[in-house]
Design an enzyme around this catalytic site. Structure first.
Site, short mmCIF file in Angstrom:
data_model
loop_
_atom_site.label_atom_id
_atom_site.label_comp_id
_atom_site.label_asym_id
_atom_site.label_seq_id
_atom_site.Cartn_x
_atom_site.Cartn_y
_atom_site.Cartn_z
N SER A 228 0.86 -1.17 0.00
CA SER A 228 0.00 0.00 0.00
C SER A 228 0.90 1.22 0.00
O SER A 228 1.54 1.54 0.99
CB SER A 228 -0.87 -0.05 1.27
OG SER A 228 -1.66 1.09 1.34
N ASP A 230 1.09 4.59 0.23
CA ASP A 230 0.42 5.84 0.61
C ASP A 230 1.45 6.94 0.88
O ASP A 230 1.86 7.15 2.02
CB ASP A 230 -0.45 5.62 1.86
CG ASP A 230 -1.50 4.55 1.65
OD1 ASP A 230 -1.81 4.24 0.50
OD2 ASP A 230 -2.01 4.01 2.66
N LYS A 285 -12.38 3.01 -2.44
CA LYS A 285 -13.52 2.78 -1.55
C LYS A 285 -14.77 3.52 -2.03
O LYS A 285 -15.37 4.33 -1.32
CB LYS A 285 -13.20 3.17 -0.11
CG LYS A 285 -12.04 2.35 0.45
CD LYS A 285 -11.97 2.40 1.95
CE LYS A 285 -10.86 1.54 2.49
NZ LYS A 285 -9.51 2.02 2.16
N ASP A 288 -20.81 5.57 -3.11
CA ASP A 288 -22.03 6.34 -3.40
C ASP A 288 -23.04 5.53 -4.22
O ASP A 288 -22.81 4.37 -4.54
CB ASP A 288 -21.64 7.65 -4.10
CG ASP A 288 -22.50 8.81 -3.61
OD1 ASP A 288 -23.74 8.62 -3.50
OD2 ASP A 288 -21.95 9.89 -3.35
N SER A 341 -10.14 -3.08 9.45
CA SER A 341 -9.12 -3.35 10.47
C SER A 341 -9.11 -2.31 11.58
O SER A 341 -8.48 -2.50 12.61
CB SER A 341 -7.74 -3.41 9.82
OG SER A 341 -7.40 -2.14 9.29
N GLN A 409 -5.35 -1.52 13.65
CA GLN A 409 -4.99 -2.70 14.44
C GLN A 409 -4.23 -3.68 13.54
O GLN A 409 -4.67 -3.98 12.45
CB GLN A 409 -6.25 -3.39 14.98
CG GLN A 409 -7.16 -2.41 15.72
CD GLN A 409 -8.47 -3.05 16.16
OE1 GLN A 409 -8.66 -3.28 17.34
NE2 GLN A 409 -9.33 -3.35 15.21
N GLY A 427 1.32 -1.50 4.35
CA GLY A 427 1.72 -0.13 4.06
C GLY A 427 2.98 0.22 4.82
O GLY A 427 4.09 -0.11 4.40
N ARG A 428 2.79 0.83 5.99
CA ARG A 428 3.93 1.39 6.71
C ARG A 428 4.97 0.36 7.13
O ARG A 428 6.15 0.69 7.25
CB ARG A 428 3.42 2.19 7.91
CG ARG A 428 2.81 3.53 7.49
CD ARG A 428 1.93 4.14 8.56
NE ARG A 428 0.67 3.42 8.68
CZ ARG A 428 -0.26 3.70 9.60
NH1 ARG A 428 -0.06 4.65 10.47
NH2 ARG A 428 -1.38 3.00 9.63
N1 5IU Z 1 -6.94 -0.27 4.83
C1 5IU Z 1 -6.79 -0.65 6.13
N2 5IU Z 1 -7.80 -1.26 6.79
C2 5IU Z 1 -8.97 -1.56 6.17
C3 5IU Z 1 -9.10 -1.19 4.81
C4 5IU Z 1 -8.07 -0.56 4.17
O1 5IU Z 1 -5.77 -0.42 6.76
O2 5IU Z 1 -9.87 -2.15 6.79
I1 5IU Z 1 -10.75 -1.56 3.84
C5 5IU Z 1 -5.89 0.43 4.08
C6 5IU Z 1 -5.44 1.71 4.67
C7 5IU Z 1 -4.02 1.80 4.21
C8 5IU Z 1 -3.55 0.36 4.17
O3 5IU Z 1 -4.00 2.32 2.90
O4 5IU Z 1 -4.72 -0.42 3.96
C9 5IU Z 1 -2.85 -0.12 5.41
O5 5IU Z 1 -1.69 0.62 5.66
P1 5IU Z 1 -0.73 0.34 6.92
O6 5IU Z 1 -0.15 -1.09 6.69
O7 5IU Z 1 0.32 1.41 6.78
O8 5IU Z 1 -1.52 0.43 8.18
#
Ligand code: 5IU
Length: 462
Positions: A228, A230, A285, A288, A341, A409, A427-428
């Site tokens: 991810s 971001d 996501k 609408d 999550s 979480q 992601g992070r």
């Molecule tokens: N993401 C979540 N939880 C969810 C959903 C999407 O964390 O329930 I739906 C996204 C948000 C972010 C990535 O873009 O997944 C997780 O990033 P981290 O691994 O940095 O927390």
């Protein structure tokens, strides 16, 4: 020789084995059949020829063949016994339809009976028939020694062939069990394994093309890691992508986070996706009503539907969102949010169940779900309710469990995957690591190992 004696003999020479066998795919099978050595046991060979002749004698055909290598010597003995001409296909194929691939003499349009040792899925039988037909030989009947398939005969019947077999896997289990030649636990294992084989095959038939592509890429790249990415600038974006691209099956974007998005971004990203063989997944996501998401997906500055093969979808507005997004689009598919999550999110059991149901109803453009769980048991129970063939992608994953300051979480890679996640979204854990490349390697390896372990124990391949 009776069928029972035959089965015991096969078991006796080790042609039918039970235990743990690693297949070419890396999956572990509880049984293994190998009839190649049968030719060295004259009595057994004679027995099998008798059984085959008995089975075949009333069928109508002009020539007979065995699929090399294992079945060819057997077919020649049968041909001799029935006084029928024998032909065979080269194993190393020349060009199709040149008439040079079949050894032996036959009239064009002659009907050929095909003998083989085993049938597993039926796919290779169909391929053989097609190759023979390309050379001017007609195929109607297949006779195999062991049918270990889940629904091979149904599959062949669908395309116009008939399958006959001397014994099936369940015959073998029954006879060996009667004489205590196999442990009851092993019988259960084998049955579970073949059921899983059937389920897996059925699941494949239900998956849309995008899902199949994603699964194909996972196998090619040996990866179920989604990163991810971001970040807010293209420089950071492509800087990290350079480091992680070779490890990922899919890249998850939030294109609207970029401060310097421009017309070149998409082309550049697509070049990476082709060069490094990964899919693009925009985590937009959409939530609408149908009419609005349709425009959000296809129009505006980003024109997401032009470049994102997969997108995430909230179902809070109802199924109209799915139709609005995907109607009229090819090769695009969604993942529905069935659980989240983040702490305190408002999705409850009923909502989650309805999302799974909507996915089942919209298979053509839904590949699976985003979900999470507090532990392995919780995830397994959630996954058990999935419509067949649908995938679970899981965010909120790190090497160590924990939380962030804003309610995210995390569970571990191993818990996520062994519970049922098909891909993990990180992601992070990767992009903020000291060394994103090294980190992506670790995540990929750990997630893929856990995946092979889970799939290998439950399902089978060829
Ligand atoms: N993401 C979540 N939880 C969810 C959903 C999407 O964390 O329930 I739906 C996204 C948000 C972010 C990535 O873009 O997944 C997780 O990033 P981290 O691994 O940095 O927390």
């Amino acid at each position: 020789m009776t069928q029972e004696q035959f089965i015991k003999e096969l078991h006796g020479i080790g042609a039918v084995k039970f235990g743990e066998f690693t297949l070419k795919s890396g999956k572990i099978s509880p049984f293994y059949f190998d009839l190649r050595d049968m030719i060295s046991y004259p009595e057994l060979l004679n027995g099998i020829v008798n059984l085959l002749v008995e089975k075949i004698k009333d069928m109508e055909f002009d020539v007979i063949t065995g699929i090399p290598y294992t079945a060819l010597p057997i077919a020649s003995l049968v041909a001799d016994r029935l006084q029928k001409p024998l032909i065979y296909m080269r194993k190393e194929e020349k060009a199709y339809g040149t008439g040079n691939n079949v050894i032996g003499k036959f009239k064009t349009g002659a009907t050929c009976l095909v003998i083989d040792d085993l049938i597993t899925t039926g796919d290779s039988k169909i391929e053989t028939a097609e190759r023979l037909e390309a050379e001017g030989v007609k195929v109607k009947d297949f006779v195999v020694v062991i049918d270990r398939s889940y629904n091979g005969s149904e599959l062949l019947e669908k395309v116009g062939y008939k399958l006959h077999s001397l014994i099936s896997l369940s015959d073998i289990l029954e006879i060996l069990q009667k004489d205590n030649l196999i442990e009851p636990e092993m019988v259960i294992k084998v049955k579970e394994f073949t059921t899983a084989l059937g389920t897996e095959k059925k699941a494949k038939e239900l998956q849309n093309r995008q899902t199949q592509r994603l699964l194909g890429t996972m196998q090619r790249k040996q990866s179920n890691l989604i990163v991810s990415l971001d970040v807010t600038t293209q420089k950071e974006f492509f800087g990290i992508l350079d480091q992680v691209a070779s490890e990922i099956v899919m890249l998850k974007t939030h294109v609207d986070i970029l401060e310097d998005y421009d017309a070149e971004f998409v082309g550049k990203l697509q070049k990476y996706s082709i060069r490094y063989d990964f899919h693009i997944f925009e985590d937009r996501k959409f939530a609408d009503i149908g009419n609005t998401v349709r425009m959000q997906y296809r129009k505006g500055i980003y024109k997401i539907s032009d470049w994102a093969e997969f997108v995430t979808v909230h179902l809070v507005a109802g199924e109209g969102t799915i139709s609005g997004l995907f109607d009229g689009l090819e090769d695009r598919s969604g993942f529905l949010l069935a659980r989240m999550s983040s702490k305190g999110n408002l999705i409850n059991e009923t909502y989650s169940r309805k999302v799974l149901e909507a996915g089942r109803k919209n298979r053509k453009c839904v590949s699976g779900f985003i979900g999470h769980g507090k532990d392995v048991t919780d995830i397994s129970r959630f996954k058990a309710k999935f419509p067949e063939g649908m995938l679970l992608l899981m965010p909120g994953v790190k090497l160590e469990a924990g939380t962030d300051k804003l309610g995210q979480q995390y569970i571990t890679v191993e818990d996520a995957v062994s519970g049922g996640a098909d891909c993990i979204i990180v992601g992070r854990g990767i992009i903020k690591a000291q060394d994103p490349k090294a980190s992506a390697e670790i995540y990929r390896k750990r997630a893929w190992d856990a995946y092979c372990k889970r799939i290998g124990n439950l399902n089978t391949g060829e």
